[in-house]
Write a protein that holds these residues in place. Structure first.
Motif, PDB file in Angstrom:
ATOM      1  N   SER A 124       0.836  -1.195   0.000  1.00 45.25           N
ATOM      2  CA  SER A 124       0.000   0.000   0.000  1.00 45.25           C
ATOM      3  C   SER A 124       0.868   1.240   0.000  1.00 45.25           C
ATOM      4  CB  SER A 124      -0.914   0.021   1.230  1.00 45.25           C
ATOM      5  OG  SER A 124      -1.743  -1.122   1.254  1.00 45.25           O
ATOM      6  N   GLU A 125       0.382   2.237  -0.703  1.00 41.77           N
ATOM      7  CA  GLU A 125       1.067   3.526  -0.700  1.00 41.77           C
ATOM      8  C   GLU A 125       0.697   4.279   0.572  1.00 41.77           C
ATOM      9  OE1 GLU A 125       1.341   7.653  -3.336  1.00 41.77           O
ATOM     10  OE2 GLU A 125      -0.022   6.032  -3.921  1.00 41.77           O
ATOM     11  N   ILE A 126       1.691   4.688   1.332  1.00 41.49           N
ATOM     12  CA  ILE A 126       1.444   5.435   2.555  1.00 41.49           C
ATOM     13  C   ILE A 126       1.134   6.885   2.200  1.00 41.49           C
ATOM     14  CG2 ILE A 126       2.388   6.182   4.757  1.00 41.49           C
ATOM     15  CD1 ILE A 126       1.805   3.194   4.608  1.00 41.49           C
ATOM     16  N   LEU A 127      -0.066   7.318   2.556  1.00 48.19           N
ATOM     17  CA  LEU A 127      -0.517   8.659   2.231  1.00 48.19           C
ATOM     18  C   LEU A 127      -0.286   9.601   3.404  1.00 48.19           C
ATOM     19  CD1 LEU A 127      -3.913   7.699   0.564  1.00 48.19           C
ATOM     20  CD2 LEU A 127      -1.712   8.072  -0.557  1.00 48.19           C
ATOM     21  N   GLN A 128       0.060  10.831   3.086  1.00 53.76           N
ATOM     22  CA  GLN A 128       0.262  11.841   4.116  1.00 53.76           C
ATOM     23  C   GLN A 128      -0.450  13.115   3.688  1.00 53.76           C
ATOM     24  OE1 GLN A 128       1.990  11.951   7.295  1.00 53.76           O
ATOM     25  NE2 GLN A 128       0.698  13.765   7.253  1.00 53.76           N
ATOM     26  N   ALA A 129      -1.517  13.458   4.405  1.00 56.12           N
ATOM     27  CA  ALA A 129      -2.229  14.705   4.129  1.00 56.12           C
ATOM     28  C   ALA A 129      -1.626  15.797   4.997  1.00 56.12           C
ATOM     29  CB  ALA A 129      -3.713  14.547   4.420  1.00 56.12           C
ATOM     30  N   THR A 130      -1.229  16.893   4.391  1.00 54.39           N
ATOM     31  CA  THR A 130      -0.590  17.987   5.122  1.00 54.39           C
ATOM     32  C   THR A 130      -1.431  19.247   4.996  1.00 54.39           C
ATOM     33  OG1 THR A 130       0.755  18.548   3.192  1.00 54.39           O
ATOM     34  CG2 THR A 130       1.719  17.045   4.813  1.00 54.39           C
ATOM     35  N   VAL A 131      -1.724  19.860   6.122  1.00 60.71           N
ATOM     36  CA  VAL A 131      -2.528  21.074   6.163  1.00 60.71           C
ATOM     37  C   VAL A 131      -1.874  22.049   7.126  1.00 60.71           C
ATOM     38  CG1 VAL A 131      -4.762  22.053   6.767  1.00 60.71           C
ATOM     39  CG2 VAL A 131      -4.662  19.828   5.655  1.00 60.71           C
ATOM     40  N   ASP A 132      -1.725  23.289   6.709  1.00 63.56           N
ATOM     41  CA  ASP A 132      -1.176  24.326   7.581  1.00 63.56           C
ATOM     42  C   ASP A 132      -2.332  24.941   8.379  1.00 63.56           C
ATOM     43  OD1 ASP A 132       0.316  26.194   8.873  1.00 63.56           O
ATOM     44  OD2 ASP A 132       0.836  27.365   7.082  1.00 63.56           O
ATOM     45  N   LYS A 133      -2.764  24.233   9.394  1.00 59.70           N
ATOM     46  CA  LYS A 133      -3.950  24.652  10.149  1.00 59.70           C
ATOM     47  C   LYS A 133      -3.704  25.924  10.963  1.00 59.70           C
ATOM     48  CE  LYS A 133      -2.563  21.209  13.552  1.00 59.70           C
ATOM     49  NZ  LYS A 133      -2.810  19.832  14.024  1.00 59.70           N
ATOM     50  N   GLN A 134      -2.444  26.263  11.212  1.00 61.10           N
ATOM     51  CA  GLN A 134      -2.158  27.481  11.973  1.00 61.10           C
ATOM     52  C   GLN A 134      -2.546  28.739  11.197  1.00 61.10           C
ATOM     53  OE1 GLN A 134      -1.331  27.270  15.116  1.00 61.10           O
ATOM     54  NE2 GLN A 134      -1.252  25.032  14.946  1.00 61.10           N
ATOM     55  N   GLN A 135      -2.712  28.600   9.884  1.00 63.00           N
ATOM     56  CA  GLN A 135      -3.090  29.744   9.054  1.00 63.00           C
ATOM     57  C   GLN A 135      -4.603  29.902   8.951  1.00 63.00           C
ATOM     58  OE1 GLN A 135      -0.752  31.880   7.900  1.00 63.00           O
ATOM     59  NE2 GLN A 135       0.700  30.582   9.016  1.00 63.00           N
ATOM     60  N   PHE A 136      -5.349  28.953   9.507  1.00 63.24           N
ATOM     61  CA  PHE A 136      -6.800  29.018   9.411  1.00 63.24           C
ATOM     62  C   PHE A 136      -7.350  30.110  10.318  1.00 63.24           C
ATOM     63  CE2 PHE A 136      -7.618  24.382   7.890  1.00 63.24           C
ATOM     64  CZ  PHE A 136      -6.968  24.688   6.702  1.00 63.24           C
ATOM     65  N   ALA A 137      -8.393  30.773   9.859  1.00 63.44           N
ATOM     66  CA  ALA A 137      -8.932  31.930  10.582  1.00 63.44           C
ATOM     67  C   ALA A 137      -9.666  31.529  11.860  1.00 63.44           C
ATOM     68  CB  ALA A 137      -9.872  32.725   9.674  1.00 63.44           C
ATOM     69  N   VAL A 138     -10.355  30.404  11.831  1.00 63.07           N
ATOM     70  CA  VAL A 138     -11.201  30.011  12.962  1.00 63.07           C
ATOM     71  C   VAL A 138     -10.587  28.812  13.669  1.00 63.07           C
ATOM     72  CG1 VAL A 138     -13.518  29.347  13.702  1.00 63.07           C
ATOM     73  CG2 VAL A 138     -13.219  30.831  11.698  1.00 63.07           C
ATOM     74  N   ARG A 139     -10.371  28.965  14.967  1.00 62.43           N
ATOM     75  CA  ARG A 139      -9.824  27.879  15.794  1.00 62.43           C
ATOM     76  C   ARG A 139     -10.592  27.867  17.109  1.00 62.43           C
ATOM     77  NH1 ARG A 139      -5.660  30.732  13.857  1.00 62.43           N
ATOM     78  NH2 ARG A 139      -5.188  31.709  15.865  1.00 62.43           N
ATOM     79  N   LEU A 140     -11.077  26.695  17.479  1.00 60.72           N
ATOM     80  CA  LEU A 140     -11.823  26.603  18.726  1.00 60.72           C
ATOM     81  C   LEU A 140     -11.508  25.292  19.424  1.00 60.72           C
ATOM     82  CD1 LEU A 140     -14.555  24.522  18.586  1.00 60.72           C
ATOM     83  CD2 LEU A 140     -15.176  26.220  16.860  1.00 60.72           C
ATOM     84  N   THR A 141     -11.628  25.332  20.748  1.00 61.28           N
ATOM     85  CA  THR A 141     -11.470  24.149  21.584  1.00 61.28           C
ATOM     86  C   THR A 141     -12.707  24.029  22.456  1.00 61.28           C
ATOM     87  OG1 THR A 141      -9.072  24.505  21.646  1.00 61.28           O
ATOM     88  CG2 THR A 141     -10.000  22.984  23.265  1.00 61.28           C
ATOM     89  N   ALA A 142     -13.194  22.795  22.618  1.00 54.31           N
ATOM     90  CA  ALA A 142     -14.397  22.595  23.413  1.00 54.31           C
ATOM     91  C   ALA A 142     -14.324  21.257  24.122  1.00 54.31           C
ATOM     92  CB  ALA A 142     -15.646  22.640  22.533  1.00 54.31           C
ATOM     93  N   GLU A 143     -15.088  21.137  25.189  1.00 52.40           N
ATOM     94  CA  GLU A 143     -15.256  19.838  25.811  1.00 52.40           C
ATOM     95  C   GLU A 143     -16.019  18.945  24.832  1.00 52.40           C
ATOM     96  OE1 GLU A 143     -17.184  20.476  29.514  1.00 52.40           O
ATOM     97  OE2 GLU A 143     -15.358  21.172  30.518  1.00 52.40           O
ATOM     98  N   THR A 144     -15.568  17.722  24.676  1.00 56.27           N
ATOM     99  CA  THR A 144     -16.180  16.828  23.702  1.00 56.27           C
ATOM    100  C   THR A 144     -17.677  16.631  23.934  1.00 56.27           C
ATOM    101  OG1 THR A 144     -14.049  15.710  23.395  1.00 56.27           O
ATOM    102  CG2 THR A 144     -16.011  14.547  22.647  1.00 56.27           C
ATOM    103  N   PRO A 145     -18.140  16.439  25.178  1.00 57.05           N
ATOM    104  CA  PRO A 145     -19.596  16.296  25.383  1.00 57.05           C
ATOM    105  C   PRO A 145     -20.392  17.515  24.923  1.00 57.05           C
ATOM    106  CG  PRO A 145     -18.400  15.517  27.314  1.00 57.05           C
ATOM    107  CD  PRO A 145     -17.392  16.192  26.428  1.00 57.05           C
ATOM    108  N   ALA A 146     -19.792  18.705  24.987  1.00 53.50           N
ATOM    109  CA  ALA A 146     -20.497  19.915  24.541  1.00 53.50           C
ATOM    110  C   ALA A 146     -20.746  19.869  23.037  1.00 53.50           C
ATOM    111  CB  ALA A 146     -19.691  21.152  24.911  1.00 53.50           C
TER     112      ALA A 146
END
Length: 320
Positions: A124-146
């Protein structure tokens, strides 16, 4: 070339949770073993969802990569998970040899039984998806149950949802809306749900650096794979997104680690629709700002989420 590791008790549960989440995305497990870590990956058949789960070498009781610096192989996830049907296991020995094209999993059970499973491997070909998420405008953290409670507002058969983030200063600046593809069903006859969120009440952290309303529409079923993993790990969840067509990234967020390294991590990358579906809320913001509301152009071609790849509409998500 081979990799061998052993694990027990807590590690067994965490590995099983990771495999179960991977199975919700794809059928094939792509294993990459490096001297410092093991990375398990999968991608769905439409190339619109990519999930990776990483376990550091310190996660295992013992861990060795032999005769090489990297071991890569493919396995069927259902074969690997079938091993975990056995109850009351003291420890597991995993031994994968690419030269023999097989993986052997040996279970030492509490009742004294020793069970061995031989699994065929695939090239199998090992795939690597790369995303520069630090450049994204919206970032949020939440409790998973919420987040789970938020999504429980939508009916079980809904395939996709839209998250709309309004500029700072807006009243209830986050909206989560049903998305009904007119090519798949009757919009007028379908149940439509919209939930307006005040970040300070629902999220632990929330940042939106965009100057205008932005939204992403993504597959609910695929997103729930990382949501269930975070629930099982007992972690918070972190989301990063930017604009239509750019991917949404979701990952566990570990509270109270106090700067200590964690020995496992995960990342889900989801394709999003190319068109904006911000709707009336974004138009109202634009009108308040004196701008002409963009809306959705007549005859817009609505598409299902695109693939994750160099030629995909997700732009920043690349597989190599």
């Amino acid at each position: 070339m081979s990799v061998r590791f052993t694990l027990a008790e807590r590690q067994l549960k965490l590995l099983k949770h990771g495999l179960q989440s991977l199975q919700k995305i794809g059928n094939e497990l792509l294993l990459e073993a490096l001297p410092t870590r093991v990375v398990l990956r999968t991608i769905n058949s439409s190339l619109s969802a990519y999930l990776s789960v990483t376990y550091s070498a310190s996660f295992f009781d013992s861990y060795d990569v032999l005769d090489c610096t990297v071991v890569q192989a493919g396995l069927l996830i259902k074969h690997v998970l079938s091993v975990f049907r056995t109850q009351r296991v003291n420890n597991i020995l995993f031994d994968l040899d690419t030269a023999l094209c097989k993986a052997t999993i040996t279970l030492h059970c509490e009742n004294g039984l020793v069970k061995s499973y031989r699994l065929p491997t695939m090239d199998s070909e090992i795939l690597q998806a790369t995303v520069d998420k630090q450049q994204f405008a919206v970032r949020l953290t939440a409790e998973t149950p919420a987040i789970a409670r938020l999504l429980s507002s939508f009916h079980a058969g809904l395939e996709e949802v839209t998250i709309l983030a309004l500029p700072e200063g807006s009243h209830r600046p986050v909206h989560v809306n049903s998305f009904i593809d007119p090519q798949k069903g009757h919009v007028d006859k379908s149940l439509y749900t919209s939930v307006q969120v005040e970040p300070i009440e629902t999220f632990l952290t929330y940042v939106n650096s965009a100057d205008e309303a932005t939204d992403v529409t993504f597959n609910m079923k695929d997103f729930k794979a990382i949501l269930s993993l975070c629930e099982n790990l007992g972690t918070h969840i972190k989301l990063c997104f930017d604009s239509p067509g750019n991917p949404l990234v979701a990952e566990p967020h570990f509270p109270n680690v106090n700067g200590q390294d964690v020995d496992y991590e995960a990342e889900l990358i989801l394709s999003t629709l190319l068109e904006s579906h911000a709707g009336a809320a974004a138009e109202e913001v634009a009108m308040d700002a004196g701008d002409r509301p963009a809306g959705i152009a007549a005859g817009s071609n609505l598409r299902t989420p695109g693939g994750i790849g160099a030629d995909s509409p997700t732009g920043d998500a690349k597989v190599r």
